[in-house]
Design an enzyme around this catalytic site. Structure first.
Site, PDB file in Angstrom:
ATOM      1  N   CYS A   2     -82.975 -49.137  46.424  1.00 50.56           N
ATOM      2  CA  CYS A   2     -83.670 -48.551  45.271  1.00 50.56           C
ATOM      3  C   CYS A   2     -84.770 -49.467  44.742  1.00 50.56           C
ATOM      4  O   CYS A   2     -84.647 -50.688  44.797  1.00 50.56           O
ATOM      5  CB  CYS A   2     -82.688 -48.296  44.143  1.00 50.56           C
ATOM      6  SG  CYS A   2     -81.267 -47.347  44.647  1.00 50.56           S
ATOM      7  N   ARG A  27     -89.111 -50.548  50.413  1.00 51.89           N
ATOM      8  CA  ARG A  27     -87.737 -51.040  50.423  1.00 51.89           C
ATOM      9  C   ARG A  27     -86.800 -50.027  51.076  1.00 51.89           C
ATOM     10  O   ARG A  27     -85.677 -50.368  51.437  1.00 51.89           O
ATOM     11  CB  ARG A  27     -87.269 -51.281  48.973  1.00 51.89           C
ATOM     12  CG  ARG A  27     -88.019 -52.380  48.260  1.00 51.89           C
ATOM     13  CD  ARG A  27     -87.863 -52.271  46.757  1.00 51.89           C
ATOM     14  NE  ARG A  27     -86.525 -52.545  46.299  1.00 51.89           N
ATOM     15  CZ  ARG A  27     -86.086 -53.723  45.855  1.00 51.89           C
ATOM     16  NH1 ARG A  27     -86.908 -54.745  45.824  1.00 51.89           N
ATOM     17  NH2 ARG A  27     -84.866 -53.883  45.444  1.00 51.89           N
ATOM     18  N   TRP A  85     -82.189 -44.876  46.962  1.00 48.85           N
ATOM     19  CA  TRP A  85     -81.641 -44.943  48.314  1.00 48.85           C
ATOM     20  C   TRP A  85     -80.174 -44.598  48.145  1.00 48.85           C
ATOM     21  O   TRP A  85     -79.417 -45.366  47.571  1.00 48.85           O
ATOM     22  CB  TRP A  85     -81.835 -46.354  48.867  1.00 48.85           C
ATOM     23  CG  TRP A  85     -81.569 -46.487  50.322  1.00 48.85           C
ATOM     24  CD1 TRP A  85     -82.406 -46.144  51.350  1.00 48.85           C
ATOM     25  CD2 TRP A  85     -80.399 -47.039  50.926  1.00 48.85           C
ATOM     26  NE1 TRP A  85     -81.821 -46.445  52.542  1.00 48.85           N
ATOM     27  CE2 TRP A  85     -80.599 -46.991  52.320  1.00 48.85           C
ATOM     28  CE3 TRP A  85     -79.209 -47.559  50.448  1.00 48.85           C
ATOM     29  CZ2 TRP A  85     -79.636 -47.446  53.223  1.00 48.85           C
ATOM     30  CZ3 TRP A  85     -78.264 -48.008  51.344  1.00 48.85           C
ATOM     31  CH2 TRP A  85     -78.490 -47.943  52.709  1.00 48.85           C
ATOM     32  N   ASN A 111     -80.417 -49.583  39.798  1.00 46.41           N
ATOM     33  CA  ASN A 111     -80.346 -50.102  41.163  1.00 46.41           C
ATOM     34  C   ASN A 111     -79.052 -50.901  41.257  1.00 46.41           C
ATOM     35  O   ASN A 111     -78.828 -51.788  40.441  1.00 46.41           O
ATOM     36  CB  ASN A 111     -81.572 -51.006  41.392  1.00 46.41           C
ATOM     37  CG  ASN A 111     -81.595 -51.600  42.781  1.00 46.41           C
ATOM     38  OD1 ASN A 111     -80.747 -51.295  43.608  1.00 46.41           O
ATOM     39  ND2 ASN A 111     -82.578 -52.453  43.038  1.00 46.41           N
ATOM     40  N   GLY A 112     -78.182 -50.576  42.210  1.00 44.84           N
ATOM     41  CA  GLY A 112     -76.908 -51.301  42.338  1.00 44.84           C
ATOM     42  C   GLY A 112     -75.768 -50.309  42.496  1.00 44.84           C
ATOM     43  O   GLY A 112     -75.994 -49.125  42.762  1.00 44.84           O
ATOM     44  N   GLU A 499     -81.394 -59.415  69.037  1.00 45.77           N
ATOM     45  CA  GLU A 499     -82.494 -58.945  68.193  1.00 45.77           C
ATOM     46  C   GLU A 499     -83.258 -57.799  68.882  1.00 45.77           C
ATOM     47  O   GLU A 499     -83.634 -56.821  68.237  1.00 45.77           O
ATOM     48  CB  GLU A 499     -83.440 -60.120  67.883  1.00 45.77           C
ATOM     49  CG  GLU A 499     -84.674 -59.780  67.093  1.00 45.77           C
ATOM     50  CD  GLU A 499     -84.395 -59.193  65.703  1.00 45.77           C
ATOM     51  OE1 GLU A 499     -83.233 -59.214  65.258  1.00 45.77           O
ATOM     52  OE2 GLU A 499     -85.352 -58.683  65.098  1.00 45.77           O
ATOM     53  N   LYS A 503     -83.700 -54.168  67.219  1.00 43.23           N
ATOM     54  CA  LYS A 503     -85.011 -53.544  66.985  1.00 43.23           C
ATOM     55  C   LYS A 503     -85.053 -52.158  67.630  1.00 43.23           C
ATOM     56  O   LYS A 503     -85.598 -51.217  67.066  1.00 43.23           O
ATOM     57  CB  LYS A 503     -86.134 -54.414  67.584  1.00 43.23           C
ATOM     58  CG  LYS A 503     -86.495 -55.623  66.751  1.00 43.23           C
ATOM     59  CD  LYS A 503     -87.281 -55.234  65.527  1.00 43.23           C
ATOM     60  CE  LYS A 503     -87.145 -56.188  64.366  1.00 43.23           C
ATOM     61  NZ  LYS A 503     -85.849 -56.345  63.745  1.00 43.23           N
ATOM     62  N   GLU A 506     -82.966 -49.685  65.525  1.00 43.21           N
ATOM     63  CA  GLU A 506     -83.486 -49.291  64.220  1.00 43.21           C
ATOM     64  C   GLU A 506     -84.829 -48.573  64.300  1.00 43.21           C
ATOM     65  O   GLU A 506     -85.110 -47.710  63.488  1.00 43.21           O
ATOM     66  CB  GLU A 506     -83.553 -50.468  63.244  1.00 43.21           C
ATOM     67  CG  GLU A 506     -84.444 -51.599  63.656  1.00 43.21           C
ATOM     68  CD  GLU A 506     -84.452 -52.724  62.608  1.00 43.21           C
ATOM     69  OE1 GLU A 506     -84.808 -53.844  62.981  1.00 43.21           O
ATOM     70  OE2 GLU A 506     -84.129 -52.471  61.440  1.00 43.21           O
ATOM     71  N   HIS A 522     -66.264 -59.127  81.837  1.00 43.05           N
ATOM     72  CA  HIS A 522     -65.072 -59.030  80.979  1.00 43.05           C
ATOM     73  C   HIS A 522     -65.001 -57.689  80.267  1.00 43.05           C
ATOM     74  O   HIS A 522     -64.370 -57.587  79.220  1.00 43.05           O
ATOM     75  CB  HIS A 522     -65.062 -60.202  79.989  1.00 43.05           C
ATOM     76  CG  HIS A 522     -65.112 -61.512  80.707  1.00 43.05           C
ATOM     77  ND1 HIS A 522     -63.990 -62.099  81.243  1.00 43.05           N
ATOM     78  CD2 HIS A 522     -66.161 -62.300  81.049  1.00 43.05           C
ATOM     79  CE1 HIS A 522     -64.348 -63.217  81.863  1.00 43.05           C
ATOM     80  NE2 HIS A 522     -65.664 -63.350  81.766  1.00 43.05           N
ATOM     81  N   LYS A 621     -85.369 -51.899  53.229  1.00 45.80           N
ATOM     82  CA  LYS A 621     -85.902 -53.244  53.478  1.00 45.80           C
ATOM     83  C   LYS A 621     -85.057 -54.299  52.785  1.00 45.80           C
ATOM     84  O   LYS A 621     -84.809 -55.365  53.340  1.00 45.80           O
ATOM     85  CB  LYS A 621     -87.348 -53.302  52.957  1.00 45.80           C
ATOM     86  CG  LYS A 621     -88.032 -54.649  53.136  1.00 45.80           C
ATOM     87  CD  LYS A 621     -88.445 -54.835  54.561  1.00 45.80           C
ATOM     88  CE  LYS A 621     -89.112 -56.164  54.824  1.00 45.80           C
ATOM     89  NZ  LYS A 621     -88.968 -56.535  56.259  1.00 45.80           N
TER      90      LYS A 621
END
Ligand code: F6R
Length: 626
Positions: A2, A27, A85, A111-112, A499, A503, A506, A522, A621
């Site tokens: 948010c 964000r 969000w 926000n939270g 990474e 990437k 996402e 394994h 973000k």
């Protein structure tokens, strides 16, 4: 996550609120809304819950607003805005913020997460309040509304509500009874609040991100957890929750709003990938002296005795920052000979880890506001561990928990997926490794000089990797047809493989697993076959031969292989189906060169599949809740 923006000035707040929300939208958000106190003294609210279209639909709906006194349209000199969000309640208009009290006298944006919201909701419902949304945040509106209805000021009512909730909150609130004022509150480590006043127009503004304030001022005040602020035109008043005034001087911020715009690039992701040579330079500036062949970290003022006393280094972070931390752990351990591990902050915070005054904790975080990372840092602080934070956003909460801050200075990153801040964090962690190793006498000045000479070449080496875009595009076209990908690496290439897979997940929404290549036999080999392609990090280094065997094993089981290899190496090309070459360079620098094609591959694959590379679905973000 948010975003919040609030305005108290002399002009119509509506266009400022919309622009403010545009600057915090990166964000990650799915709904947007604003509330203003109109010319008639009443609170007017406009909201949209249209996923990515929310903000533009909201902007279109409120138009440019009208000046107070004009009969129609939304207008007011004081207002709050929010990008949501979703955490509690689906994405729709009724769940979008701001939320209002039943009598309409109060509006809040939050926000939270309010952890005890069900209990509070039951209590409010029992007292006759009807809820209009499924959010946890609405309880805050009703709690504040109750305080205001009982004759308390907006500030007192917000404090009263804050005392009832469990969890983290950054809140902005309006009351129709105090039409010149916006109140902001911060409890816990969720989302920051930054405040400033424009010297030109006297407007006071408040936002979750510094970047939203830059069109007004670059002198800002950061609200700390447990503090509340009242803003009016030209006035900022800070208090603690007991009501004691706080005197805090603004700090000057160096972020450049223009630089955060896309410029010639089609999106922030391509801009930020291309900016990586500069990001590395930013991280080296003032630390590496290329003429003298020396390196210093003036930000770290630990004494030699304190550095010698360190017997363990724990690096922590989330997502991409954790991968940078894994790279950091490997270079710190190898150069200093101090045992070093990297651990996911969301795990570290809930274990009972052995931390103490001789454990150096190094947190890695682009935003400095990630809830899990902050909680792990708080735990380290309580254990008395000296603590360094490697971050982009100076002034964020993490800088206030850590003993020492190492800004990575990549420049503001807007794309949700981190790229340039990862490479700048890796550069900074390598500098930290050299600094610690030299202070402890694990390496001498000749070795430092050699590393500094290597680092001098790093920006241009990374720049030359950016030239391979054409080859990456055809590989992206090929890989976009797979629904499962496997990324393999060993040693310092393992965090890079992880990474690369992150990437791809996402940005392109393709299932991608990152694995230590030695794990294949394994269990992972069972997945291999023509339906799964494999991306292998195989630059020429000590583990190169092992990676060649892995490539052969994968090929023998029918998987298509794309390899990242060193320029001039023909062997990998004979084994793999596709090869992307990166320049030959010392082993220490290889991860910087191999990560770039993997970022580009994910970016190009996202474009082939028609995804928005700047705003991947379901992601934010800055992750200010756990
Ligand atoms: C992935 C990505 C995230 C962040 C993670 C931590 O591209 O950006 O995985 O790395 O959410 O965020 P910070 O670094 O702000 O603590």
């Amino acid at each position: 996550m948010c975003g919040i923006f609030a305005y108290a000035g002399t002009e119509n707040a509506v266009p400022f609120l919309i622009d403010g929300l545009r600057s915090v939208e990166y964000r990650g958000y799915d709904s947007a809304g604003i509330a203003v106190i109109g010319g008639d003294g009443k609170i007017q609210i406009a909201r949209r819950g249209d996923h990515k279209a929310s903000l533009e639909n909201l902007a279109a709906a409120v138009g440019k607003g009208h000046l107070p006194g004009v009969a129609s349209g939304m207008a007011g000199l004081v207002g709050i805005g929010h990008t949501r969000w979703a955490t509690h309640g689906e994405v729709n208009q009724k769940n979008a913020h701001p939320h209002s009290s039943s009598d309409g006298l109060v509006a809040i944006a939050h926000n939270g997460i309010i952890e005890n919201f069900l209990e509070l909701k039951d209590e409010l419902v029992d007292s006759g309040i009807e809820f209009k949304s499924d959010t946890d945040s609405e309880v805050f509106a009703h709690l504040v509304g109750r305080g205001v209805a009982n004759g308390s000021s907006l500030r007192e009512s917000v404090v009263g509500a804050a005392r009832r909730i469990k969890g983290n909150a950054a809140v902005v609130a309006l009351s129709a009874l105090e039409p010149d004022t916006v109140v902001g509150l911060r409890v816990g480590n969720a989302g920051g609040i930054v405040i400033g006043t424009s010297a030109k127009t006297d407007a006071s503004v408040m936002a979750s991100d510094t970047i939203a304030l830059l069109p007004f001022t670059n002198e800002v005040i950061y609200l700390e957890p447990g503090e509340i602020v009242e803003i009016e035109r030209g006035v900022i008043r800070l208090f603690d929750l007991e009501g004691t005034p706080i005197d805090r001087e603004p700090v000057r911020v160096n972020q450049n709003f223009e630089a955060a715009k896309k410029g010639k690039y089609p999106d922030f992701m391509s801009k930020e990938i291309a900016e990586q040579p500069d990001a590395i330079q930013g991280a080296l500036r003032g630390r590496a002296d290329f003429a003298a062949g020396t390196l210093d970290l003036p930000e770290i003022t630990l004494t030699r005795d304190q550095i010698n006393a360190i017997d363990r280094v724990v690096l922590t972070g989330m997502g991409t920052s954790l991968h940078a931390g894994m790279f950091g752990a490997s270079v710190i351990e190898s150069l200093t000979r101090i045992p070093a591990v990297a651990e996911n902050s969301s795990e570290l915070r809930y274990r009972n880890p052995v931390l103490g005054p001789n454990t150096l904790v190094v947190a890695v975080t682009q935003s400095g506001e990630t809830a899990d990372t902050l909680a792990a840092m708080e735990q380290a602080r309580q254990a008395g561990s000296p603590q360094v934070v490697v971050l982009e956003m100076e002034g964020s909460q993490a800088t206030r928990i850590a003993d020492f801050t190492l800004p990575v200075r990549a420049g503001q990153e807007i794309g949700v997926a981190s790229t340039k801040t990862m490479i700048a964090s890796m550069t900074t962690l390598l500098e930290l490794a050299v600094f610690l190793a030299q202070s402890r006498g694990a390496i001498d000045s000749e070795q430092v000089k050699k590393i500094v000479e290597m680092l001098a070449e790093l920006p241009s080496l990374v720049a030359s990797v950016l030239d391979i875009d054409g080859k990456i595009t055809s590989l992206a076209e090929r890989l976009s047809g797979f629904s499962d990908l496997l990324y393999l690496g060993r040693g310092a290439q393992l965090p890079i493989a992880l990474e690369g897979a992150l990437k791809m997940k996402e940005l392109a929404y393709i299932h991608a697993e990152g694995y230590a290549a030695g794990e294949m036999k394994h269990g992972v080999n069972a997945l291999l076959g023509p339906e799964m392609a494999t991306v292998v990090c195989a630059p020429k280094n000590d583990l190169y031969e092992k990676m060649l065997s892995n490539i052969s094993e994968v090929k023998a089981r029918g998987s298509e292989v794309a390899a990242i290899a060193t320029e001039g190496d023909d062997t990998v090309g004979r084994l793999a189906d596709h090869v992307i070459h990166v320049p030959d360079c010392p082993g220490l620098l290889q991860p910087f060169l191999t990560v770039v094609p993997l970022q580009m591959l994910a970016y190009r694959t996202a474009l082939v599949l028609g995804r928005d590379p700047d705003k991947p679905r379901n992601l934010a973000k800055t992750v200010t809740v756990e």
